[in-house]
Write a protein that holds these residues in place. Structure first.
Motif, PDB file in Angstrom:
ATOM      1  N   UNK A  61     125.757  77.969  29.181  1.00  0.00           N
ATOM      2  CA  UNK A  61     126.375  78.819  28.178  1.00  0.00           C
ATOM      3  C   UNK A  61     127.516  78.069  27.503  1.00  0.00           C
ATOM      4  N   UNK A  62     127.441  77.981  26.185  1.00  0.00           N
ATOM      5  CA  UNK A  62     128.513  77.364  25.402  1.00  0.00           C
ATOM      6  C   UNK A  62     129.423  78.461  24.871  1.00  0.00           C
ATOM      7  N   UNK A  63     130.729  78.245  24.946  1.00  0.00           N
ATOM      8  CA  UNK A  63     131.696  79.258  24.528  1.00  0.00           C
ATOM      9  C   UNK A  63     132.686  78.635  23.549  1.00  0.00           C
ATOM     10  N   UNK A  64     132.822  79.258  22.383  1.00  0.00           N
ATOM     11  CA  UNK A  64     133.880  78.863  21.444  1.00  0.00           C
ATOM     12  C   UNK A  64     134.544  80.141  20.958  1.00  0.00           C
ATOM     13  N   UNK A  65     135.580  80.544  21.671  1.00  0.00           N
ATOM     14  CA  UNK A  65     136.341  81.743  21.326  1.00  0.00           C
ATOM     15  C   UNK A  65     137.703  81.334  20.803  1.00  0.00           C
ATOM     16  N   UNK A  66     138.110  81.940  19.725  1.00  0.00           N
ATOM     17  CA  UNK A  66     139.432  81.666  19.163  1.00  0.00           C
ATOM     18  C   UNK A  66     140.164  82.986  18.951  1.00  0.00           C
ATOM     19  N   UNK A  67     141.442  82.888  18.692  1.00  0.00           N
ATOM     20  CA  UNK A  67     142.209  84.099  18.392  1.00  0.00           C
ATOM     21  C   UNK A  67     141.696  84.748  17.112  1.00  0.00           C
ATOM     22  N   UNK A  68     141.141  83.921  16.218  1.00  0.00           N
ATOM     23  CA  UNK A  68     140.656  84.443  14.940  1.00  0.00           C
ATOM     24  C   UNK A  68     139.305  85.153  15.093  1.00  0.00           C
ATOM     25  N   UNK A  69     138.379  84.573  15.873  1.00  0.00           N
ATOM     26  CA  UNK A  69     137.053  85.205  15.943  1.00  0.00           C
ATOM     27  C   UNK A  69     136.970  86.342  16.965  1.00  0.00           C
ATOM     28  N   UNK A  70     137.998  86.468  17.802  1.00  0.00           N
ATOM     29  CA  UNK A  70     138.148  87.622  18.691  1.00  0.00           C
ATOM     30  C   UNK A  70     136.899  87.868  19.551  1.00  0.00           C
TER      31      UNK A  70
END
Length: 262
Positions: A1-10
């Motif tokens: 599982x690849x994860x790219x979470x940012x404060x912008x994409x919530x």
């Protein structure tokens, strides 16, 4: 599982719910979890760390099975997944899963594994979201599918799969024999777009079929309608011409289906 979470994409909550689902529905004594963190925000790093600690506690006697891979930049989904694929063992079935899906059945990995063992001609076996267009009566040929009974012996469960051209990559199991033939995910220029579709094309060219497994309900929990999802959709749209060119090259043999990764 690849994860790219940012404060912008919530997307932190989506990752949290997905990992909680895995803890509830996967037999961790039989299956291992690899997470590739593509430079996520601190909130998601904390969520991932918490769940990985829970996983490792449950498998304390099997230390070293699960792995968290971190990157200081967003590699894109395909390149991130390739990092995990380098750890696969000979003959090991691999599941590539997004971090925004809930699966509503315990033991679903074992069911997929059972089908893959009984039908080795399947290259990619996916779980089907309710919003997908594939069906046996679809008007568009690209979405036309057919139902197949999984071979069984007395005492085995009856299983049905749906053969189709393209398996949406929300949650897909990949045959190790296919990976031996085609190598790694191919990521076109850019971070996102069509790596799952191209994997399906390469699977067909390599002589395999692609299927959904019926009987396991899943839900895509990303509500969309965010600046991030809009950007991803536009980014994919901008790559349609390159995708069509790449698919044609795979099918006519001018592009090698084997990719060594990066």
């Amino acid at each position: 599982m690849a994860v790219h979470d940012t404060e912008e994409n919530k997307r932190t909550e989506l990752t949290d719910r997905t990992l909680e689902c895995l803890l509830e529905t996967v037999n961790l004594s039989r299956h291992r979890i690899f997470i590739i963190d593509n430079d996520s925000c601190k909130a998601s790093k904390d969520v991932i760390q918490y769940h990985m600690e829970m996983v490792n506690k449950r498998t304390a006697k099997l230390s070293g099975r699960n792995l968290l891979i971190t990157s200081d930049r967003n590699l894109g989904t395909a390149k991130a997944i390739n990092h995990a694929l380098r750890y696969r063992q000979h003959g090991e079935l691999v599941i590539k899963m997004d971090n925004d899906v809930i699966i509503h059945k315990d033991g679903w990995v074992d069911e997929m594994e059972d089908v893959m063992r009984r039908m080795p001609q399947i290259g990619i076996l996916g779980l089907k979201r309710p919003d997908l267009q594939e069906s046996t009566y679809a008007i568009q040929l690209d979405y036309r599918s057919k139902l197949l009974e999984v071979p069984h012996e007395p005492g085995q469960r009856w299983r049905v799969v749906e053969e189709c051209k393209h398996v949406m990559g929300t949650c897909t199991m990949i045959n190790p024999a296919l990976l031996d033939k085609i190598g790694y995910f191919y990521q076109m220029e850019g971070l996102y777009g069509f790596d799952d579709s191209l994997l399906c094309v390469r699977s067909q060219v390599a002589g395999f079929i692609n299927c959904f497994l019926h009987g396991i309900d899943i839900d895509h929990i990303d509500p969309g309608n965010t600046a991030y999802s809009d950007w991803k959709n536009k980014h994919a749209g901008d790559m349609l011409v390159e995708y069509a060119r790449t698919e044609t090259a795979y099918r006519n043999g001018t592009k090698d289906i084997y990719y060594g990764g990066e």
